[in-house]
Design an enzyme around this catalytic site. Sequence first.
Site, PDB file in Angstrom:
ATOM      1  N   GLN A 222       0.848  -1.190   0.000  1.00  0.00           N
ATOM      2  CA  GLN A 222       0.000   0.000   0.000  1.00  0.00           C
ATOM      3  C   GLN A 222       0.883   1.238   0.000  1.00  0.00           C
ATOM      4  O   GLN A 222       1.973   1.230   0.557  1.00  0.00           O
ATOM      5  CB  GLN A 222      -0.907  -0.003   1.231  1.00  0.00           C
ATOM      6  CG  GLN A 222      -1.814  -1.222   1.326  1.00  0.00           C
ATOM      7  CD  GLN A 222      -2.694  -1.403   0.104  1.00  0.00           C
ATOM      8  OE1 GLN A 222      -3.308  -0.458  -0.382  1.00  0.00           O
ATOM      9  NE2 GLN A 222      -2.761  -2.619  -0.411  1.00  0.00           N
ATOM     10  N   GLY A 223       0.428   2.293  -0.654  1.00  0.00           N
ATOM     11  CA  GLY A 223       1.171   3.551  -0.662  1.00  0.00           C
ATOM     12  C   GLY A 223       2.051   3.725  -1.885  1.00  0.00           C
ATOM     13  O   GLY A 223       2.829   4.678  -1.950  1.00  0.00           O
ATOM     14  N   CYS A 224       1.953   2.818  -2.839  1.00  0.00           N
ATOM     15  CA  CYS A 224       2.711   2.922  -4.082  1.00  0.00           C
ATOM     16  C   CYS A 224       1.759   3.333  -5.197  1.00  0.00           C
ATOM     17  O   CYS A 224       0.665   2.784  -5.306  1.00  0.00           O
ATOM     18  CB  CYS A 224       3.368   1.588  -4.443  1.00  0.00           C
ATOM     19  SG  CYS A 224       4.622   1.047  -3.281  1.00  0.00           S
ATOM     20  N   ALA A 225       2.173   4.281  -6.024  1.00  0.00           N
ATOM     21  CA  ALA A 225       1.347   4.693  -7.159  1.00  0.00           C
ATOM     22  C   ALA A 225       1.245   3.566  -8.178  1.00  0.00           C
ATOM     23  O   ALA A 225       0.190   3.310  -8.742  1.00  0.00           O
ATOM     24  CB  ALA A 225       1.919   5.947  -7.802  1.00  0.00           C
ATOM     25  N   SER A 226       2.362   2.875  -8.397  1.00  0.00           N
ATOM     26  CA  SER A 226       2.365   1.693  -9.262  1.00  0.00           C
ATOM     27  C   SER A 226       1.945   0.499  -8.410  1.00  0.00           C
ATOM     28  O   SER A 226       1.952   0.565  -7.189  1.00  0.00           O
ATOM     29  CB  SER A 226       3.770   1.419  -9.806  1.00  0.00           C
ATOM     30  OG  SER A 226       4.254   2.533 -10.507  1.00  0.00           O
TER      31      SER A 226
END
Length: 147
Positions: free
Chosen positions: A54-58
Amino acid sequence: MPAMTTSAPPTIEQIIEDFGFLEEWEDRYRYLIELGRALAPMPAEAHNDVNKVQGCASQVWLQKTIRDEDGTRRIDFLGDSDALIVSGLVAIVIALYSGRTPAEILAVDAEAIFATLGLKDHLSQQRSNGLRSMVARIRNEAAAATL
C-alpha cells in the site's frame, strides 16, 4: 553499462558500485530497468492483496518467506511491479533486505543507502513515497518475525 548476469542477483554492494560507475542518470535509469527485468519471477498467485504494498502509485507486490538456517531465522523476499523503473527499485530493496535476519533488517539504514545511490534527488515524489512504503512493509514484516 554494467552487464546483468543470469546467475545470482547483484548484491547491494554491487549495485552501489555499478551506480558509481554510471555517471549519467539516463544510464542509471536504464540500469534500474535491467535490475527489474532480472528479478526472480514471482508466482502469479503471489500477485494478491496480501502481498500488495500500500502507498505505491504503481502496483507493487512483496512476498516474504521465513526460513530457519541453522537456528537463525532469515526472511527472503520476492517482488514485482507493473512499472519498469519501480521494478528496479523493488530489486534494490530486495538486494538490501532479502536473506537477512529480522534484526539485521531492522538495523539497515535504507535512507543512507538510497542517498548514496542518489535516489532521493532523482526520483519523483510518487516513486520516493513508494520506495518508503516498500521499506516500511519490509521493516513491519521483520518486526513481526521477531515476535
